[in-house]
Design an enzyme around this catalytic site. Structure first.
Site, short mmCIF file in Angstrom:
data_model
loop_
_atom_site.label_atom_id
_atom_site.label_comp_id
_atom_site.label_asym_id
_atom_site.label_seq_id
_atom_site.Cartn_x
_atom_site.Cartn_y
_atom_site.Cartn_z
N LYS A 80 0.98 -0.44 0.47
CA LYS A 80 -0.26 0.35 -0.23
C LYS A 80 1.49 1.05 -0.08
O LYS A 80 1.70 0.73 0.47
CB LYS A 80 -0.92 -0.46 1.20
N GLY A 180 -20.53 6.98 6.79
CA GLY A 180 -19.60 7.45 5.35
C GLY A 180 -20.18 6.91 4.18
O GLY A 180 -20.99 5.60 3.93
N VAL A 181 -20.23 7.57 3.20
CA VAL A 181 -21.58 7.14 2.22
C VAL A 181 -20.72 8.05 1.75
O VAL A 181 -21.11 9.02 0.70
CB VAL A 181 -22.97 7.90 2.58
N ASN A 183 -17.47 6.87 -1.17
CA ASN A 183 -17.74 6.02 -3.10
C ASN A 183 -18.18 4.58 -2.98
O ASN A 183 -18.82 4.32 -3.85
CB ASN A 183 -16.19 6.05 -4.18
N VAL A 184 -17.66 3.97 -2.17
CA VAL A 184 -18.27 2.84 -1.98
C VAL A 184 -19.10 2.91 -1.58
O VAL A 184 -20.16 2.17 -2.09
CB VAL A 184 -17.32 2.03 -0.90
N ALA A 185 -19.59 3.97 -0.62
CA ALA A 185 -20.86 3.16 0.56
C ALA A 185 -22.14 3.98 -0.20
O ALA A 185 -23.23 3.35 0.10
CB ALA A 185 -20.25 4.33 1.33
N1 LIG Z 1 -12.73 2.73 -2.79
C1 LIG Z 1 -12.13 1.01 -3.00
O1 LIG Z 1 -12.42 -0.16 -4.11
C2 LIG Z 1 -11.81 0.38 -2.03
C3 LIG Z 1 -12.68 1.53 -0.24
N2 LIG Z 1 -11.84 0.66 0.81
C4 LIG Z 1 -12.41 1.60 1.76
O2 LIG Z 1 -13.14 1.84 2.03
C5 LIG Z 1 -13.57 2.49 2.48
C6 LIG Z 1 -13.81 3.98 1.91
O3 LIG Z 1 -13.29 4.01 0.62
P1 LIG Z 1 -14.45 4.98 -0.35
O4 LIG Z 1 -15.92 5.02 -0.23
O5 LIG Z 1 -13.10 4.92 -1.55
O6 LIG Z 1 -13.68 6.38 0.03
P2 LIG Z 1 -14.47 7.94 0.60
O7 LIG Z 1 -13.25 8.98 0.28
O8 LIG Z 1 -14.97 7.56 -0.78
O9 LIG Z 1 -15.20 7.82 1.55
C7 LIG Z 1 -15.43 7.67 2.92
C8 LIG Z 1 -16.67 8.81 3.10
O10 LIG Z 1 -16.13 8.35 5.13
C9 LIG Z 1 -16.38 9.24 4.78
N3 LIG Z 1 -16.58 9.65 6.59
C10 LIG Z 1 -14.71 10.20 6.62
N4 LIG Z 1 -14.56 10.74 8.54
C11 LIG Z 1 -16.09 10.09 8.68
C12 LIG Z 1 -16.04 9.93 9.99
N5 LIG Z 1 -15.37 10.71 11.39
N6 LIG Z 1 -17.81 10.09 10.60
C13 LIG Z 1 -17.74 10.18 8.77
N7 LIG Z 1 -17.80 9.76 7.95
C14 LIG Z 1 -16.89 9.86 7.54
C15 LIG Z 1 -15.99 11.35 3.97
O11 LIG Z 1 -16.54 12.43 3.99
C16 LIG Z 1 -16.41 9.97 3.18
O12 LIG Z 1 -17.58 10.43 2.32
C17 LIG Z 1 -11.78 3.39 3.13
O13 LIG Z 1 -11.34 2.72 4.52
C18 LIG Z 1 -11.04 2.19 2.56
O14 LIG Z 1 -10.21 2.58 2.43
C19 LIG Z 1 -11.49 -0.97 1.08
C20 LIG Z 1 -11.37 -1.42 -0.18
C21 LIG Z 1 -11.33 -0.89 -1.67
C1 LIG Z 2 -8.66 -1.28 -5.54
C2 LIG Z 2 -7.70 -1.69 -4.79
C3 LIG Z 2 -6.54 -1.92 -5.12
C4 LIG Z 2 -7.77 -0.75 -2.87
C5 LIG Z 2 -7.37 -1.66 -2.02
O1 LIG Z 2 -5.93 -1.16 -1.59
C6 LIG Z 2 -7.68 -2.08 -0.63
O2 LIG Z 2 -9.31 -3.29 -1.53
O3 LIG Z 2 -7.92 -1.12 0.17
#
Ligand SMILES: NC(=O)C1=CN([C@@H]2O[C@H](COP(=O)(O)OP(=O)(O)OC[C@H]3O[C@@H](n4cnc5c(N)ncnc54)[C@H](O)[C@@H]3O)[C@@H](O)[C@H]2O)C=CC1
Ligand SMILES: CC(C)CC(=O)C(=O)O
Length: 367
Positions: A80, A180-181, A183-185
Protein backbone atom coordinates in the site's frame (compact mmCIF):
# COMPACT_ATOMS: atom_id res chain seq x y z
CA UNK A 1 7.88 4.57 16.42
CA UNK A 2 10.68 2.00 16.17
CA UNK A 3 10.31 1.18 12.48
CA UNK A 4 12.54 -1.89 12.22
CA UNK A 5 11.00 -3.53 15.31
CA UNK A 6 7.53 -2.93 13.89
CA UNK A 7 8.57 -4.38 10.52
CA UNK A 8 10.20 -7.37 12.18
CA UNK A 9 7.16 -8.02 14.36
CA UNK A 10 4.82 -8.45 11.39
CA UNK A 11 7.44 -9.62 8.91
CA UNK A 12 7.39 -6.69 6.46
CA UNK A 13 9.69 -6.83 3.44
CA UNK A 14 10.28 -3.22 2.44
CA UNK A 15 9.45 0.40 3.18
CA UNK A 16 10.18 3.06 0.57
CA UNK A 17 10.23 6.83 1.14
CA UNK A 18 9.70 9.05 -1.91
CA UNK A 19 10.38 12.81 -1.93
CA UNK A 20 10.12 15.27 -4.79
CA UNK A 21 10.57 18.94 -3.89
CA UNK A 22 9.46 20.10 -7.35
CA UNK A 23 5.91 18.80 -6.88
CA UNK A 24 5.77 18.58 -3.08
CA UNK A 25 5.47 14.78 -3.18
CA UNK A 26 6.02 13.05 0.14
CA UNK A 27 5.02 9.41 -0.21
CA UNK A 28 5.61 6.10 1.51
CA UNK A 29 5.27 2.70 -0.16
CA UNK A 30 5.00 -0.29 2.18
CA UNK A 31 5.44 -3.84 0.88
CA UNK A 32 4.39 -6.47 3.37
CA UNK A 33 4.66 -9.90 1.77
CA UNK A 34 5.18 -11.01 -1.82
CA UNK A 35 5.02 -14.79 -1.34
CA UNK A 36 1.95 -15.04 -3.55
CA UNK A 37 3.00 -12.43 -6.12
CA UNK A 38 3.62 -8.72 -6.68
CA UNK A 39 2.23 -6.46 -3.98
CA UNK A 40 -0.95 -4.74 -5.18
CA UNK A 41 -2.68 -2.07 -3.09
CA UNK A 42 -4.07 1.41 -3.46
CA UNK A 43 -2.50 4.81 -2.80
CA UNK A 44 -4.15 6.83 -0.03
CA UNK A 45 -3.78 10.61 0.11
CA UNK A 46 -4.49 12.00 3.55
CA UNK A 47 -3.59 14.86 5.88
CA UNK A 48 -1.68 12.84 8.46
CA UNK A 49 -1.03 14.50 11.81
CA UNK A 50 2.58 13.28 11.78
CA UNK A 51 5.06 11.32 9.66
CA UNK A 52 4.86 8.36 12.06
CA UNK A 53 1.09 8.26 11.66
CA UNK A 54 1.56 8.07 7.88
CA UNK A 55 4.18 5.31 8.15
CA UNK A 56 2.00 3.29 10.51
CA UNK A 57 -1.03 3.68 8.23
CA UNK A 58 0.95 2.51 5.20
CA UNK A 59 2.32 -0.48 7.10
CA UNK A 60 -1.03 -1.54 8.60
CA UNK A 61 -2.85 -1.16 5.28
CA UNK A 62 -0.13 -3.09 3.39
CA UNK A 63 -0.41 -6.05 5.74
CA UNK A 64 -4.18 -6.01 5.27
CA UNK A 65 -3.62 -6.29 1.51
CA UNK A 66 -1.52 -9.47 1.93
CA UNK A 67 -4.46 -11.08 3.70
CA UNK A 68 -7.00 -9.57 1.30
CA UNK A 69 -5.29 -11.07 -1.75
CA UNK A 70 -4.75 -14.42 -0.04
CA UNK A 71 -8.39 -14.61 1.09
CA UNK A 72 -9.68 -13.72 -2.37
CA UNK A 73 -7.58 -16.49 -3.95
CA UNK A 74 -5.42 -14.04 -5.92
CA UNK A 75 -1.78 -14.58 -6.82
CA UNK A 76 -0.78 -11.26 -5.34
CA UNK A 77 1.10 -9.97 -2.34
CA UNK A 78 0.29 -7.07 -0.05
CA UNK A 79 1.39 -3.47 -0.37
CA UNK A 80 0.00 0.00 0.00
CA UNK A 81 1.15 3.57 -0.49
CA UNK A 82 0.29 6.83 1.22
CA UNK A 83 0.85 10.37 -0.01
CA UNK A 84 1.00 12.97 2.73
CA UNK A 85 -1.23 15.92 1.87
CA UNK A 86 -4.73 17.23 1.47
CA UNK A 87 -6.37 15.55 -1.54
CA UNK A 88 -8.57 18.62 -2.09
CA UNK A 89 -5.84 21.26 -2.13
CA UNK A 90 -2.38 19.71 -2.47
CA UNK A 91 -2.57 17.71 -5.71
CA UNK A 92 -0.77 18.60 -8.94
CA UNK A 93 -0.03 16.52 -12.05
CA UNK A 94 3.73 16.51 -11.45
CA UNK A 95 3.21 14.94 -8.02
CA UNK A 96 1.56 11.85 -9.50
CA UNK A 97 4.06 11.65 -12.37
CA UNK A 98 6.94 11.77 -9.86
CA UNK A 99 5.20 9.12 -7.79
CA UNK A 100 4.75 6.96 -10.90
CA UNK A 101 8.50 7.04 -11.50
CA UNK A 102 9.18 5.80 -7.98
CA UNK A 103 6.72 2.94 -8.57
CA UNK A 104 8.44 2.13 -11.87
CA UNK A 105 11.73 1.99 -9.97
CA UNK A 106 10.38 -0.94 -7.95
CA UNK A 107 10.20 -2.87 -11.22
CA UNK A 108 6.87 -4.58 -10.57
CA UNK A 109 7.30 -5.45 -6.89
CA UNK A 110 4.50 -2.95 -6.15
CA UNK A 111 1.44 -2.16 -8.29
CA UNK A 112 -0.84 0.70 -7.30
CA UNK A 113 -4.55 1.64 -7.61
CA UNK A 114 -7.04 4.05 -6.02
CA UNK A 115 -7.77 4.40 -2.33
CA UNK A 116 -9.24 7.16 -0.16
CA UNK A 117 -8.20 10.54 -1.57
CA UNK A 118 -7.07 9.34 -5.01
CA UNK A 119 -9.05 9.04 -8.25
CA UNK A 120 -8.99 7.49 -11.71
CA UNK A 121 -7.55 10.81 -13.01
CA UNK A 122 -4.63 10.45 -10.57
CA UNK A 123 -4.02 6.88 -11.78
CA UNK A 124 -3.99 8.16 -15.38
CA UNK A 125 -1.17 10.56 -14.42
CA UNK A 126 0.78 7.75 -12.71
CA UNK A 127 0.23 5.68 -15.86
CA UNK A 128 2.20 8.26 -17.86
CA UNK A 129 5.31 7.02 -16.03
CA UNK A 130 4.68 3.36 -15.23
CA UNK A 131 2.69 0.29 -16.28
CA UNK A 132 2.50 -0.85 -12.66
CA UNK A 133 -0.79 0.92 -12.03
CA UNK A 134 -4.39 -0.33 -12.21
CA UNK A 135 -7.77 1.38 -11.94
CA UNK A 136 -6.74 3.55 -14.89
CA UNK A 137 -9.39 4.99 -17.27
CA UNK A 138 -11.31 2.42 -19.34
CA UNK A 139 -10.01 4.27 -22.44
CA UNK A 140 -6.64 2.58 -21.74
CA UNK A 141 -8.31 -0.86 -21.57
CA UNK A 142 -8.35 -0.69 -17.79
CA UNK A 143 -11.14 -1.18 -15.28
CA UNK A 144 -11.65 2.42 -14.08
CA UNK A 145 -13.03 3.26 -10.64
CA UNK A 146 -13.01 0.14 -8.41
CA UNK A 147 -15.50 1.52 -5.84
CA UNK A 148 -18.76 0.25 -7.41
CA UNK A 149 -17.25 -3.25 -7.60
CA UNK A 150 -16.03 -3.07 -4.00
CA UNK A 151 -19.58 -2.04 -3.06
CA UNK A 152 -21.10 -5.02 -4.84
CA UNK A 153 -18.74 -7.37 -3.01
CA UNK A 154 -19.61 -5.80 0.34
CA UNK A 155 -23.30 -6.18 -0.49
CA UNK A 156 -22.83 -9.90 -1.25
CA UNK A 157 -20.69 -10.46 1.84
CA UNK A 158 -23.22 -8.63 4.01
CA UNK A 159 -25.92 -11.01 2.80
CA UNK A 160 -23.77 -14.01 3.74
CA UNK A 161 -23.20 -12.59 7.23
CA UNK A 162 -26.92 -11.79 7.57
CA UNK A 163 -27.74 -15.43 6.75
CA UNK A 164 -25.70 -16.51 9.78
CA UNK A 165 -27.28 -13.93 12.10
CA UNK A 166 -30.90 -13.96 10.92
CA UNK A 167 -31.26 -17.34 9.17
CA UNK A 168 -31.96 -15.58 5.85
CA UNK A 169 -29.91 -13.42 3.53
CA UNK A 170 -32.94 -11.36 2.52
CA UNK A 171 -32.18 -7.76 3.51
CA UNK A 172 -35.61 -6.34 2.69
CA UNK A 173 -37.07 -4.67 5.76
CA UNK A 174 -33.72 -4.75 7.58
CA UNK A 175 -32.39 -1.50 9.03
CA UNK A 176 -28.77 -0.82 8.10
CA UNK A 177 -26.68 1.98 9.65
CA UNK A 178 -23.96 3.11 7.25
CA UNK A 179 -20.97 5.16 8.46
CA UNK A 180 -19.55 7.25 5.60
CA UNK A 181 -21.43 7.47 2.29
CA UNK A 182 -18.52 8.10 -0.07
CA UNK A 183 -17.58 6.28 -3.28
CA UNK A 184 -18.08 2.73 -2.01
CA UNK A 185 -20.97 3.25 0.39
CA UNK A 186 -23.06 5.30 -2.05
CA UNK A 187 -23.05 2.28 -4.39
CA UNK A 188 -23.62 -0.11 -1.48
CA UNK A 189 -26.66 1.94 -0.40
CA UNK A 190 -28.04 1.65 -3.94
CA UNK A 191 -27.98 -2.17 -3.75
CA UNK A 192 -29.48 -2.14 -0.25
CA UNK A 193 -32.20 0.35 -1.23
CA UNK A 194 -33.08 -1.72 -4.30
CA UNK A 195 -33.51 -4.75 -2.05
CA UNK A 196 -35.86 -2.83 0.26
CA UNK A 197 -33.60 -2.17 3.26
CA UNK A 198 -34.09 0.92 5.47
CA UNK A 199 -30.99 3.08 5.58
CA UNK A 200 -29.57 5.27 8.33
CA UNK A 201 -26.50 7.20 7.17
CA UNK A 202 -23.89 9.60 8.44
CA UNK A 203 -20.94 11.45 6.92
CA UNK A 204 -18.79 14.45 7.76
CA UNK A 205 -19.41 15.56 4.17
CA UNK A 206 -22.90 17.12 4.05
CA UNK A 207 -23.25 16.78 0.26
CA UNK A 208 -22.70 13.04 0.49
CA UNK A 209 -25.37 12.77 3.19
CA UNK A 210 -27.84 14.78 1.12
CA UNK A 211 -27.23 12.55 -1.92
CA UNK A 212 -28.15 9.46 0.14
CA UNK A 213 -31.29 11.18 1.45
CA UNK A 214 -32.36 12.30 -2.03
CA UNK A 215 -31.56 9.06 -3.87
CA UNK A 216 -32.42 6.40 -1.29
CA UNK A 217 -34.71 8.07 1.27
CA UNK A 218 -32.05 7.49 3.93
CA UNK A 219 -32.44 8.91 7.44
CA UNK A 220 -29.41 11.03 8.41
CA UNK A 221 -27.81 11.25 11.85
CA UNK A 222 -24.79 13.08 13.28
CA UNK A 223 -21.46 11.22 12.97
CA UNK A 224 -21.23 10.56 16.71
CA UNK A 225 -24.73 9.06 16.85
CA UNK A 226 -24.34 6.34 14.21
CA UNK A 227 -23.13 3.60 16.61
CA UNK A 228 -26.16 3.74 18.92
CA UNK A 229 -28.85 3.65 16.22
CA UNK A 230 -31.35 0.82 16.58
CA UNK A 231 -30.54 -1.33 13.57
CA UNK A 232 -29.92 -4.87 12.33
CA UNK A 233 -26.60 -4.26 10.60
CA UNK A 234 -23.84 -1.72 11.21
CA UNK A 235 -21.78 -0.99 8.09
CA UNK A 236 -18.50 0.92 8.63
CA UNK A 237 -17.55 2.51 5.31
CA UNK A 238 -15.35 5.47 6.34
CA UNK A 239 -12.00 4.96 8.04
CA UNK A 240 -10.43 2.35 10.34
CA UNK A 241 -10.29 1.56 14.09
CA UNK A 242 -13.96 2.37 14.63
CA UNK A 243 -14.73 -0.92 16.41
CA UNK A 244 -13.25 -0.12 19.82
CA UNK A 245 -13.91 0.13 23.55
CA UNK A 246 -16.03 3.27 23.17
CA UNK A 247 -18.18 2.14 20.22
CA UNK A 248 -18.86 -1.56 20.92
CA UNK A 249 -21.08 -0.95 23.99
CA UNK A 250 -23.25 1.36 21.86
CA UNK A 251 -23.90 -1.17 19.06
CA UNK A 252 -27.39 -2.68 18.78
CA UNK A 253 -26.70 -4.46 15.46
CA UNK A 254 -26.30 -8.24 15.16
CA UNK A 255 -23.99 -7.92 12.15
CA UNK A 256 -20.99 -5.68 11.42
CA UNK A 257 -20.27 -5.69 7.67
CA UNK A 258 -18.71 -2.79 5.80
CA UNK A 259 -16.06 -1.59 3.38
CA UNK A 260 -13.59 0.19 5.66
CA UNK A 261 -10.10 -1.26 6.06
CA UNK A 262 -8.76 -2.15 9.53
CA UNK A 263 -12.12 -1.81 11.28
CA UNK A 264 -10.99 -3.44 14.55
CA UNK A 265 -8.89 -1.03 16.61
CA UNK A 266 -7.17 -4.03 18.18
CA UNK A 267 -7.65 -7.77 17.65
CA UNK A 268 -9.28 -8.12 21.06
CA UNK A 269 -12.19 -6.02 19.79
CA UNK A 270 -12.99 -8.88 17.42
CA UNK A 271 -13.14 -11.18 20.46
CA UNK A 272 -15.57 -8.81 22.18
CA UNK A 273 -17.87 -8.74 19.15
CA UNK A 274 -17.90 -12.54 19.19
CA UNK A 275 -18.69 -12.62 22.94
CA UNK A 276 -21.62 -10.29 22.32
CA UNK A 277 -23.00 -12.56 19.60
CA UNK A 278 -22.36 -10.04 16.82
CA UNK A 279 -21.42 -11.59 13.46
CA UNK A 280 -18.38 -9.68 12.20
CA UNK A 281 -17.62 -10.01 8.48
CA UNK A 282 -13.81 -9.55 8.43
CA UNK A 283 -12.97 -6.35 6.55
CA UNK A 284 -10.35 -7.69 4.19
CA UNK A 285 -12.57 -10.57 3.10
CA UNK A 286 -15.75 -8.54 2.49
CA UNK A 287 -14.07 -5.53 0.83
CA UNK A 288 -11.91 -7.49 -1.65
CA UNK A 289 -14.12 -6.65 -4.67
CA UNK A 290 -12.07 -3.64 -5.78
CA UNK A 291 -8.84 -5.59 -5.53
CA UNK A 292 -10.32 -8.52 -7.46
CA UNK A 293 -11.50 -6.09 -10.14
CA UNK A 294 -8.20 -4.23 -10.63
CA UNK A 295 -6.21 -7.49 -10.39
CA UNK A 296 -8.10 -8.75 -13.42
CA UNK A 297 -6.39 -6.01 -15.47
CA UNK A 298 -3.09 -7.83 -15.09
CA UNK A 299 -4.41 -10.52 -17.40
CA UNK A 300 -6.22 -8.16 -19.79
CA UNK A 301 -9.40 -6.79 -18.20
CA UNK A 302 -12.59 -8.80 -18.63
CA UNK A 303 -15.52 -7.35 -16.66
CA UNK A 304 -17.64 -10.54 -16.68
CA UNK A 305 -14.74 -12.63 -15.40
CA UNK A 306 -14.00 -10.05 -12.69
CA UNK A 307 -17.63 -9.86 -11.52
CA UNK A 308 -17.84 -13.66 -11.39
CA UNK A 309 -14.82 -13.66 -9.11
CA UNK A 310 -16.37 -10.93 -6.93
CA UNK A 311 -19.39 -13.21 -6.41
CA UNK A 312 -17.08 -15.58 -4.50
CA UNK A 313 -17.02 -13.10 -1.60
CA UNK A 314 -20.37 -14.53 -0.44
CA UNK A 315 -18.81 -18.00 -0.19
CA UNK A 316 -15.60 -16.64 1.35
CA UNK A 317 -17.56 -15.02 4.20
CA UNK A 318 -19.45 -18.31 4.67
CA UNK A 319 -16.14 -20.22 4.74
CA UNK A 320 -14.77 -17.90 7.43
CA UNK A 321 -17.94 -18.28 9.53
CA UNK A 322 -17.70 -22.06 9.13
CA UNK A 323 -14.09 -22.09 10.44
CA UNK A 324 -15.14 -19.76 13.27
CA UNK A 325 -17.99 -22.09 14.31
CA UNK A 326 -15.92 -25.26 13.83
CA UNK A 327 -12.89 -24.09 15.79
CA UNK A 328 -14.75 -21.90 18.29
CA UNK A 329 -12.75 -18.80 17.37
CA UNK A 330 -13.84 -15.26 16.38
CA UNK A 331 -14.30 -14.61 12.67
CA UNK A 332 -11.29 -12.27 12.42
CA UNK A 333 -9.05 -15.09 13.68
CA UNK A 334 -10.73 -17.59 11.36
CA UNK A 335 -10.04 -15.30 8.40
CA UNK A 336 -6.38 -14.85 9.42
CA UNK A 337 -6.01 -18.62 9.76
CA UNK A 338 -7.58 -19.28 6.34
CA UNK A 339 -5.27 -16.74 4.63
CA UNK A 340 -2.08 -17.73 6.47
CA UNK A 341 -2.71 -21.39 5.60
CA UNK A 342 -3.07 -20.52 1.90
CA UNK A 343 0.15 -18.49 1.87
CA UNK A 344 2.02 -21.32 3.64
CA UNK A 345 0.64 -23.93 1.22
CA UNK A 346 1.65 -21.90 -1.84
CA UNK A 347 5.09 -21.23 -0.34
CA UNK A 348 5.64 -24.96 0.20
CA UNK A 349 4.49 -25.88 -3.30
CA UNK A 350 6.94 -23.35 -4.82
CA UNK A 351 9.95 -24.24 -2.70
CA UNK A 352 11.80 -26.43 -5.20
CA UNK A 353 14.74 -24.84 -7.02
CA UNK A 354 14.15 -23.54 -10.55
CA UNK A 355 16.78 -21.78 -12.64
CA UNK A 356 14.20 -19.41 -14.20
CA UNK A 357 11.20 -19.38 -11.88
CA UNK A 358 7.92 -18.27 -13.41
CA UNK A 359 4.99 -16.65 -11.68
CA UNK A 360 1.37 -16.64 -12.84
CA UNK A 361 1.66 -12.89 -13.30
CA UNK A 362 5.06 -12.83 -14.97
CA UNK A 363 3.17 -12.02 -18.16
CA UNK A 364 2.04 -8.66 -16.73
CA UNK A 365 1.35 -6.79 -19.91
CA UNK A 366 3.31 -3.69 -20.74
CA UNK A 367 0.85 -1.26 -22.22
N1 LIG B 1 -12.66 2.40 -2.98
C1 LIG B 1 -12.45 1.09 -2.93
O1 LIG B 1 -12.59 0.38 -3.93
C2 LIG B 1 -12.09 0.46 -1.63
C3 LIG B 1 -12.21 1.14 -0.43
N2 LIG B 1 -11.94 0.49 0.76
C4 LIG B 1 -12.08 1.20 2.02
O2 LIG B 1 -13.45 1.60 2.18
C5 LIG B 1 -13.51 2.85 2.86
C6 LIG B 1 -14.28 3.86 2.02
O3 LIG B 1 -13.61 4.04 0.80
P1 LIG B 1 -14.16 5.06 -0.30
O4 LIG B 1 -15.62 5.01 -0.35
O5 LIG B 1 -13.37 4.80 -1.52
O6 LIG B 1 -13.66 6.44 0.32
P2 LIG B 1 -14.38 7.87 0.24
O7 LIG B 1 -13.37 8.84 0.71
O8 LIG B 1 -15.03 8.07 -1.07
O9 LIG B 1 -15.55 7.72 1.32
C7 LIG B 1 -15.35 7.77 2.69
C8 LIG B 1 -16.44 8.66 3.27
O10 LIG B 1 -16.33 8.63 4.69
C9 LIG B 1 -16.55 9.94 5.17
N3 LIG B 1 -15.97 10.06 6.50
C10 LIG B 1 -14.67 10.21 6.86
N4 LIG B 1 -14.55 10.27 8.18
C11 LIG B 1 -15.81 10.12 8.70
C12 LIG B 1 -16.35 10.08 10.00
N5 LIG B 1 -15.58 10.21 11.07
N6 LIG B 1 -17.68 9.91 10.14
C13 LIG B 1 -18.48 9.79 9.07
N7 LIG B 1 -18.02 9.83 7.80
C14 LIG B 1 -16.71 9.99 7.61
C15 LIG B 1 -15.93 10.85 4.12
O11 LIG B 1 -16.44 12.16 4.18
C16 LIG B 1 -16.32 10.12 2.83
O12 LIG B 1 -17.57 10.56 2.33
C17 LIG B 1 -12.06 3.23 3.15
O13 LIG B 1 -11.70 2.76 4.43
C18 LIG B 1 -11.27 2.47 2.09
O14 LIG B 1 -9.93 2.20 2.49
C19 LIG B 1 -11.57 -0.82 0.80
C20 LIG B 1 -11.46 -1.53 -0.35
C21 LIG B 1 -11.61 -0.94 -1.67
C1 LIG C 1 -8.79 -1.09 -5.42
C2 LIG C 1 -7.96 -1.66 -4.33
C3 LIG C 1 -6.63 -2.09 -4.80
C4 LIG C 1 -7.93 -0.66 -3.22
C5 LIG C 1 -7.20 -1.13 -2.01
O1 LIG C 1 -6.07 -0.79 -1.81
C6 LIG C 1 -7.93 -1.88 -1.01
O2 LIG C 1 -8.63 -2.85 -1.31
O3 LIG C 1 -7.82 -1.50 0.16
Amino acid sequence: MNIFSYMENYDYEQLVFCQDANSGLKAIIAIHDTTLGPALGGTRMWTYASESEAIEDALRLARGMTYKAAGAGLNLGGGKAVIIGNPRTDKNPEMFRAFGRYIQGLNGRYITAEDVGTTVADMDLIHLETDYVTGVSPAFGSSGNPSPVTAYGVYRGMKAAAKEAFGTDDLSGKTIAVQGVGNVAYNLCRHLHEEGAHLIVTDINKDNVQRAIDDFGAKAVDPGDIYSQTCDIFSPCALGAIINDETIPQLTARVVAGAANNQLKEDRHGDILQERGIVYAPDYIINAGGLINVADELEGYNRDRAMKKVETIYGNIQAVIEISNRDGIPTYKAADRMCEERIARVQRSRSTFLRDGKHALSRIHHK
